[in-house]
Design a protein around this motif. Structure first.
Motif, PDB file in Angstrom:
ATOM      1  N   PRO A 169     -75.492  18.952  -6.519  1.00  0.00           N
ATOM      2  CA  PRO A 169     -76.832  18.885  -5.896  1.00  0.00           C
ATOM      3  C   PRO A 169     -77.967  19.122  -6.894  1.00  0.00           C
ATOM      4  O   PRO A 169     -79.115  18.830  -6.593  1.00  0.00           O
ATOM      5  N   ASN A 170     -77.635  19.662  -8.076  1.00  0.00           N
ATOM      6  CA  ASN A 170     -78.688  19.994  -9.047  1.00  0.00           C
ATOM      7  C   ASN A 170     -78.422  19.389 -10.421  1.00  0.00           C
ATOM      8  O   ASN A 170     -78.327  20.099 -11.414  1.00  0.00           O
ATOM      9  N   VAL A 171     -78.256  18.098 -10.454  1.00  0.00           N
ATOM     10  CA  VAL A 171     -77.951  17.437 -11.722  1.00  0.00           C
ATOM     11  C   VAL A 171     -79.215  17.379 -12.582  1.00  0.00           C
ATOM     12  O   VAL A 171     -80.262  16.930 -12.119  1.00  0.00           O
ATOM     13  N   PRO A 172     -79.145  17.833 -13.844  1.00  0.00           N
ATOM     14  CA  PRO A 172     -80.332  17.781 -14.698  1.00  0.00           C
ATOM     15  C   PRO A 172     -80.760  16.347 -14.998  1.00  0.00           C
ATOM     16  O   PRO A 172     -79.902  15.479 -15.199  1.00  0.00           O
ATOM     17  N   LYS A 225     -83.705  13.638 -17.063  1.00  0.00           N
ATOM     18  CA  LYS A 225     -84.703  13.484 -18.126  1.00  0.00           C
ATOM     19  C   LYS A 225     -85.286  12.092 -17.950  1.00  0.00           C
ATOM     20  O   LYS A 225     -84.515  11.116 -17.890  1.00  0.00           O
ATOM     21  N   ASP A 226     -86.549  11.970 -17.838  1.00  0.00           N
ATOM     22  CA  ASP A 226     -87.227  10.687 -17.597  1.00  0.00           C
ATOM     23  C   ASP A 226     -86.614   9.970 -16.392  1.00  0.00           C
ATOM     24  O   ASP A 226     -86.408   8.747 -16.415  1.00  0.00           O
ATOM     25  N   GLY A 227     -86.264  10.730 -15.380  1.00  0.00           N
ATOM     26  CA  GLY A 227     -85.752  10.130 -14.148  1.00  0.00           C
ATOM     27  C   GLY A 227     -84.278   9.754 -14.193  1.00  0.00           C
ATOM     28  O   GLY A 227     -83.728   9.283 -13.204  1.00  0.00           O
ATOM     29  N   LEU A 228     -83.614   9.961 -15.338  1.00  0.00           N
ATOM     30  CA  LEU A 228     -82.187   9.625 -15.440  1.00  0.00           C
ATOM     31  C   LEU A 228     -81.365  10.901 -15.616  1.00  0.00           C
ATOM     32  O   LEU A 228     -81.880  11.917 -16.096  1.00  0.00           O
ATOM     33  N   THR A 229     -80.096  10.822 -15.224  1.00  0.00           N
ATOM     34  CA  THR A 229     -79.215  11.972 -15.432  1.00  0.00           C
ATOM     35  C   THR A 229     -79.160  12.324 -16.914  1.00  0.00           C
ATOM     36  O   THR A 229     -78.993  11.442 -17.755  1.00  0.00           O
ATOM     37  N   ASP A 230     -79.288  13.594 -17.210  1.00  0.00           N
ATOM     38  CA  ASP A 230     -79.278  14.023 -18.615  1.00  0.00           C
ATOM     39  C   ASP A 230     -77.886  14.544 -18.990  1.00  0.00           C
ATOM     40  O   ASP A 230     -77.596  15.730 -18.862  1.00  0.00           O
ATOM     41  N   PHE A 231     -77.066  13.636 -19.479  1.00  0.00           N
ATOM     42  CA  PHE A 231     -75.674  14.020 -19.769  1.00  0.00           C
ATOM     43  C   PHE A 231     -75.557  14.933 -20.987  1.00  0.00           C
ATOM     44  O   PHE A 231     -74.517  15.545 -21.198  1.00  0.00           O
ATOM     45  N   SER A 232     -76.622  15.033 -21.772  1.00  0.00           N
ATOM     46  CA  SER A 232     -76.540  15.962 -22.906  1.00  0.00           C
ATOM     47  C   SER A 232     -76.402  17.406 -22.403  1.00  0.00           C
ATOM     48  O   SER A 232     -75.967  18.285 -23.125  1.00  0.00           O
ATOM     49  N   GLU A 233     -76.726  17.609 -21.141  1.00  0.00           N
ATOM     50  CA  GLU A 233     -76.575  18.940 -20.524  1.00  0.00           C
ATOM     51  C   GLU A 233     -75.172  19.153 -19.949  1.00  0.00           C
ATOM     52  O   GLU A 233     -74.843  20.255 -19.529  1.00  0.00           O
ATOM     53  N   ASP A 234     -74.379  18.087 -19.892  1.00  0.00           N
ATOM     54  CA  ASP A 234     -73.065  18.200 -19.244  1.00  0.00           C
ATOM     55  C   ASP A 234     -72.060  18.832 -20.218  1.00  0.00           C
ATOM     56  O   ASP A 234     -72.343  19.029 -21.398  1.00  0.00           O
ATOM     57  N   PHE A 235     -70.880  19.128 -19.748  1.00  0.00           N
ATOM     58  CA  PHE A 235     -69.892  19.902 -20.506  1.00  0.00           C
ATOM     59  C   PHE A 235     -69.666  19.362 -21.919  1.00  0.00           C
ATOM     60  O   PHE A 235     -69.656  20.110 -22.890  1.00  0.00           O
ATOM     61  N   PHE A 236     -69.461  18.053 -22.033  1.00  0.00           N
ATOM     62  CA  PHE A 236     -69.174  17.457 -23.337  1.00  0.00           C
ATOM     63  C   PHE A 236     -70.437  16.971 -24.052  1.00  0.00           C
ATOM     64  O   PHE A 236     -70.357  16.390 -25.129  1.00  0.00           O
TER      65      PHE A 236
END
Ligand code: 4AD
Ligand code: MG
Length: 462
Positions: free
Chosen positions: A182-185, A187-198
């Motif tokens: 429910p709280n996916v980070p 950035k510029d309106g897109l999912t910021d995968f740099s915040e994800d585990f890998f």
């Protein structure tokens, strides 16, 4: 040292009577006569159960007479020649201990249950004759696969389950993430995968191929054998979301070497299992598929047909068969086309090779005709596609073009491309779907019934 119990499989092979042995297993049936009770005990070591006879003289006979189907028991007794028909040995009970009782609501009371019902009790179905046989066959075939490759000098490579690249480029991947959904980070309106585990997108692998290829160009002939995952939403009797794949990769080899290897392997595995688990295979031949033995014979004896895709389309187009999907050059073969070619037209396993480039992944080697790639599928009776494989594009420039043409990101494949700059060599490989092979050697028609715990869309019990 672990000294296992004497298994029923061992006892039934016994050459002579034996005194004071221990058998532990589960009660299949109990029948009471006037002054004694018969038990059928199965311990999973083989299809056959052993008959145990408990006389009213034994210590806890009153208790013994209440033991229900499914109970776990441990028996000490003598192995004696059986006067009864159909078995050489039986067990004369001295002591019978109930290890685990089993009440009346045990679902495997009667002998026959539908496969659909047994699927709902996957945690218990291994205790039936049919599924016990299935999972012994599965185990021994896994062993035979390693034996086949190891005997031929192939090295086993453990390719990763979590990956950063999409091997088949079909976008049928399960995402791996530790995001709180429910709280996916963003950035510029897109999912910021740099915040994800890998720190980037991650998925479950659809194939170990891309990861095993560099090891082929290092260790020569290699293979991987592990679980693979596909999120395609097809609810068919031949697809699952989680299945096991065997993927060999051979160096300094072309598509014809690849087909030679596939043919040799399939024939080897069929021969192995018929011999190794003859009793279990017989159960399937007797109760599941009357044509099983003939089909296994065919694969062991007949040479596999090898047919260019273009000719396959010609055969399909000029056949009298009415297909739901009309065959056309440039389209994938449908299951009905596969079955027609292998079951009706050729009546043997068929390799279809040299497929249209447009419907195949980027890594397959382009043929000189500019239209096709050096790909092959092996089609077998009862199953259809068992194997998909290809010669790989070993030429750097061509591979780079294909990655671009398929709109894949160069930077995701930098390491794969590098193997084409540093000592590239022709190589080829294939993937054999283990569950489809199990369907073939048992005649079982639903893929959900050849794996311990099937995973399919909207279904994840156990
Ligand atoms: O044809 P596929 O997609 O080939 C590959 O993945 C290649 N990378 C293999 C390689 O060249 N190393 O899959 C290979 C086989 C199929 O022929 C089929 O038997 C099985 O895997 N398969 C499935 N089995 C069960 N459920 C599914 N959803 C399957 N998808 C493919
Ligand atoms: Mg395929």
């Amino acid at each position: 040292m672990y000294t296992p119990r004497t298994s029923i499989a061992q006892l039934l092979e016994s050459k002579s009577p034996q005194n004071g042995i221990t058998v532990s297993g589960w009660v299949r049936t109990r029948r009471d006569a006037k002054s004694f009770s018969f038990f059928e005990i199965n311990d999973g070591s083989c299809l056959s159960s052993i008959q145990a006879i408990a006389d009213e003289e034994i210590e806890n006979y009153a208790n013994v007479k209440t033991i229900g189907t499914g109970a776990a028991v441990s028996i000490v007794g003598d192995l004696v020649e059986s006067p009864g028909k159909g078995q050489r040995w039986e067990l004369q009970v001295h002591t019978l201990n109930v290890v685990g009782t089993c009440p009346d609501d045990y679902p495997l009371q009667k002998k026959r249950h539908s496969d659909e019902f047994l699927r709902t009790i996957a945690h218990l179905r291994g205790r039936t004759n049919k599924y016990g046989a299935m999972f012994r066959i599965r185990s021994r075939l896994s062993y035979a696969i390693h034996q086949f490759f190891q005997e031929r000098g192939f090295h086993y490579v453990h390719t990763p389950i979590i990956t950063g690249s999409d091997c088949e480029g079909a976008g049928e991947m399960f995402r791996v993430t530790t995001f709180d959904l429910p709280n996916v980070p963003t950035k510029d309106g897109l999912t910021d995968f740099s915040e994800d585990f890998f720190g980037q997108e991650a998925h479950l692998t659809v194939s170990g191929q891309l990861a095993v290829e560099p090891f082929c160009l290092a260790l020569g002939d290699v293979y991987t054998f592990g679980p693979t995952f596909r999120s395609e939403n097809s609810n068919t009797s031949r697809h699952m979301s989680e299945f096991w794949m065997i993927e060999p990769e051979i160096a300094f080899a072309d598509l014809h070497d690849d087909m030679d290897l596939a043919e040799e392997m399939v024939r080897y595995l069929v021969g192995f299992i018929r011999n190794d688990r003859a009793e279990d295979i017989k159960l399937f031949a007797n109760f599941v598929d009357k044509d099983l033995i003939a089909r296994l014979d065919l694969v062991e004896r007949a040479d596999f047909e090898r047919l260019p895709y273009t000719e396959a389309i010609e055969i399909l187009s000029s056949s009298k068969e009415t297909f739901e999907f009309p065959p056309a050059w440039g389209n994938d073969l449908q299951s009905e086309h596969e079955r027609y070619l292998t079951e009706k037209h050729f009546k043997r396993p068929v390799f279809v090779y040299d497929w249209p480039r447009e419907i195949k992944p980027f890594y397959m080697r382009e043929n000189d005709d500019g239209k096709t790639v050096a790909a092959m599928d092996l089609l077998i009776p009862h199953v259809g596609e068992l194997i998909g494989g290809s010669q790989r594009e070993e030429r750097f420039d061509r591979l780079q073009q294909r990655i671009e043409a398929d709109s894949l990101k160069q930077q995701d494949y930098w390491w794969y491309l590098e193997t084409r700059r540093f000592g590239s060599a022709p190589h080829a490989g294939f993937g054999l779907g283990f569950e489809r092979f199990l369907m073939f050697v048992t005649g079982v028609t639903n893929i959900r019934d050849v794996i311990p715990y099937p995973r399919t869309p909207k279904h994840l019990e156990f």
